[in-house]
Design an enzyme around this catalytic site. Structure first.
Site, PDB file in Angstrom:
ATOM      1  N   SER A 120      50.966  42.803  36.788  1.00  0.00           N
ATOM      2  CA  SER A 120      49.744  43.556  37.048  1.00  0.00           C
ATOM      3  C   SER A 120      49.348  44.298  35.797  1.00  0.00           C
ATOM      4  CB  SER A 120      49.946  44.560  38.190  1.00  0.00           C
ATOM      5  OG  SER A 120      48.802  45.366  38.356  1.00  0.00           O
ATOM      6  N   CYS A 121      48.036  44.297  35.513  1.00  0.00           N
ATOM      7  CA  CYS A 121      47.572  45.053  34.357  1.00  0.00           C
ATOM      8  C   CYS A 121      46.723  46.234  34.795  1.00  0.00           C
ATOM      9  CB  CYS A 121      46.776  44.155  33.399  1.00  0.00           C
ATOM     10  SG  CYS A 121      45.250  43.532  34.106  1.00  0.00           S
ATOM     11  N   GLY A 122      46.711  46.536  36.100  1.00  0.00           N
ATOM     12  CA  GLY A 122      46.063  47.746  36.566  1.00  0.00           C
ATOM     13  C   GLY A 122      44.607  47.602  36.920  1.00  0.00           C
ATOM     14  N   LEU A 123      44.027  46.398  36.827  1.00  0.00           N
ATOM     15  CA  LEU A 123      42.634  46.186  37.191  1.00  0.00           C
ATOM     16  C   LEU A 123      42.545  45.634  38.599  1.00  0.00           C
ATOM     17  CD1 LEU A 123      41.271  44.558  33.913  1.00  0.00           C
ATOM     18  CD2 LEU A 123      40.814  46.864  34.735  1.00  0.00           C
ATOM     19  N   VAL A 126      42.950  41.817  39.537  1.00  0.00           N
ATOM     20  CA  VAL A 126      43.389  41.093  38.352  1.00  0.00           C
ATOM     21  C   VAL A 126      44.896  41.186  38.239  1.00  0.00           C
ATOM     22  CG1 VAL A 126      43.291  41.009  35.829  1.00  0.00           C
ATOM     23  CG2 VAL A 126      41.223  41.480  37.144  1.00  0.00           C
TER      24      VAL A 126
END
Length: 280
Positions: A120-123, A126
Site C-alpha cells: 500500500s502506498c497510502g492512496l 491504489v
C-alpha cells in the site's frame, strides 16, 4: 444494457436522495432546528464478479460515477469496454456489478497477481507505486482557454451546484465546452468522485471534449491530473492551489493547468510562463 449512452444534460436540481432532513440544537438552546445534510453511502464495485473497490459516495448519478471511475483509474480504455452495469442495494450500502471486456478484466487480474502482499502506498484505491505514478503518454499540445472564459467563473457555476447550495459539504466538477459554455456539472462528497461522475457523464453522452475545460472546486492533487489526462480534456481549472507534483506532471504531459484564487487573477502553472498567450 445500463451502461449505454444517454443524452447530455446538466445537473441543475439535486437528486432527492442526495441529501436528507436532520435537526440540530444551538448551544444552550433547547429548540430543535431543521437542516439539510449531504448523504453518503458505501458503494462496492465489482468487475466480472471480482470485487475491486468500496468507495464512499453521494448516492446520486452512481452509474456516471462507475463509468468515470473505471475510465479514470485506467481499468477500461473506453466506454466500449463496459458492457453492462447492474446497480443494487439501497440506503447506506449499494452495489455495482460491472461487466467489462475480457482484455480489461485480464489487466485487473494481472495487476493483482504482480502485487506483493499487503502492499500500500497510502492512496485510496491504489495498492502499488506503479498505480500512483502510472506511465501515461503526453497529451497533444492545446491552446489555453480565452481569459474571458474564466471571468467570474466562481459565480457562474453556482447554478450547477444545487446540492452545495442546499446543504454544503460537497465538491463539484464541471465541464466547459469548446464554445466556452458550461454544459455539465456533477457533485459529490469526494472530490475524486465528483470528477469521476463528470467524466462518466460526458463519456456516456458521447460528448466531444476537444478544446474543453474541466473545472474542479477542490484541491488539485496528482490523482485529479491523471483522471483529466485519461479523459482527454486538455485543460484543468482548479479553485484551489495545485500541489507541486501536480504542476510538474501537467507541465511534463502538456495538460493546461490553471488555478483561480479567490481574489487574484488566474495563475497558469502549465504551460509554465505562457500566461500572456491566453487571449481575451
Amino acid at each position: 444494457m445500463t451502461a449505454s449512452r444517454r443524452p447530455l444534460q446538466s445537473l441543475i436540481e439535486a437528486p432527492t436522495d442526495a441529501s436528507g432532513r436532520y435537526h440540530f440544537q444551538a448551544v444552550n438552546e433547547p429548540r430543535l432546528e431543521p437542516v439539510e445534510l449531504a448523504e453518503e453511502c458505501a458503494l462496492a464495485i465489482a468487475y466480472n464478479g471480482l470485487s475491486q473497490a468500496v468507495m464512499m459516495v453521494t448516492p446520486a448519478d452512481l452509474e456516471d460515477f462507475v463509468v468515470g471511475f473505471s475510465l479514470g483509474a485506467g481499468i477500461v480504455e473506453s466506454t466500449a469496454d463496459i458492457y453492462d452495469i447492474r446497480m443494487s442495494g439501497a440506503g447506506q450500502g449499494r452495489h455495482a456489478e460491472v461487466e467489462i471486456a475480457s482484455r480489461a478484466f485480464w489487466k485487473i487480474k494481472e495487476q493483482r497477481r504482480q502485487l506483493p502482499g499487503n502492499a500500500s502506498c497510502g492512496l485510496c484505491g491504489v495498492e502499488a507505486l506503479e498505480q500512483a505514478l502510472p506511465q501515461l503518454p503526453a497529451m497533444p499540445v492545446a491552446p489555453l482557454p480565452p481569459v474571458h472564459w474564466l471571468n467570474d467563473l466562481r459565480q457562474r457555476i453556482a447554478e450547477f451546484q444545487p446540492l452545495a447550495q442546499r446543504c454544503g459539504a460537497v465538491h463539484a466538477a464541471l465541464f466547459i465546452d469548446a464554445q466556452g459554455q458550461i454544459i455539465m456539472g456533477r457533485e459529490d462528497i469526494g472530490r475524486h468522485n465528483a470528477l469521476d461522475k463528470l467524466i462518466g457523464a460526458l463519456s456516456r453522452a458521447g460528448q466531444d471534449v476537444t478544446g474543453g475545460v474541466a473545472v474542479v472546486t477542490s484541491r488539485c492533487s496528482l490523482e485529479l491530473i491523471h483522471k483529466v489526462q485519461r479523459s482527454g480534456i486538455p485543460t484543468l481549472v482548479s479553485f484551489s492551489s495545485p500541489t507541486g507534483l501536480a504542476a510538474q506532471w501537467a507541465q511534463q504531459h502538456n495538460l493546461n493547468l490553471i488555478h483561480i484564487p479567490h481574489r487574484s487573477p488566474p495563475r497558469v502553472f502549465s504551460p509554465a510562463g505562457q500566461t500572456e498567450e491566453a487571449q481575451g
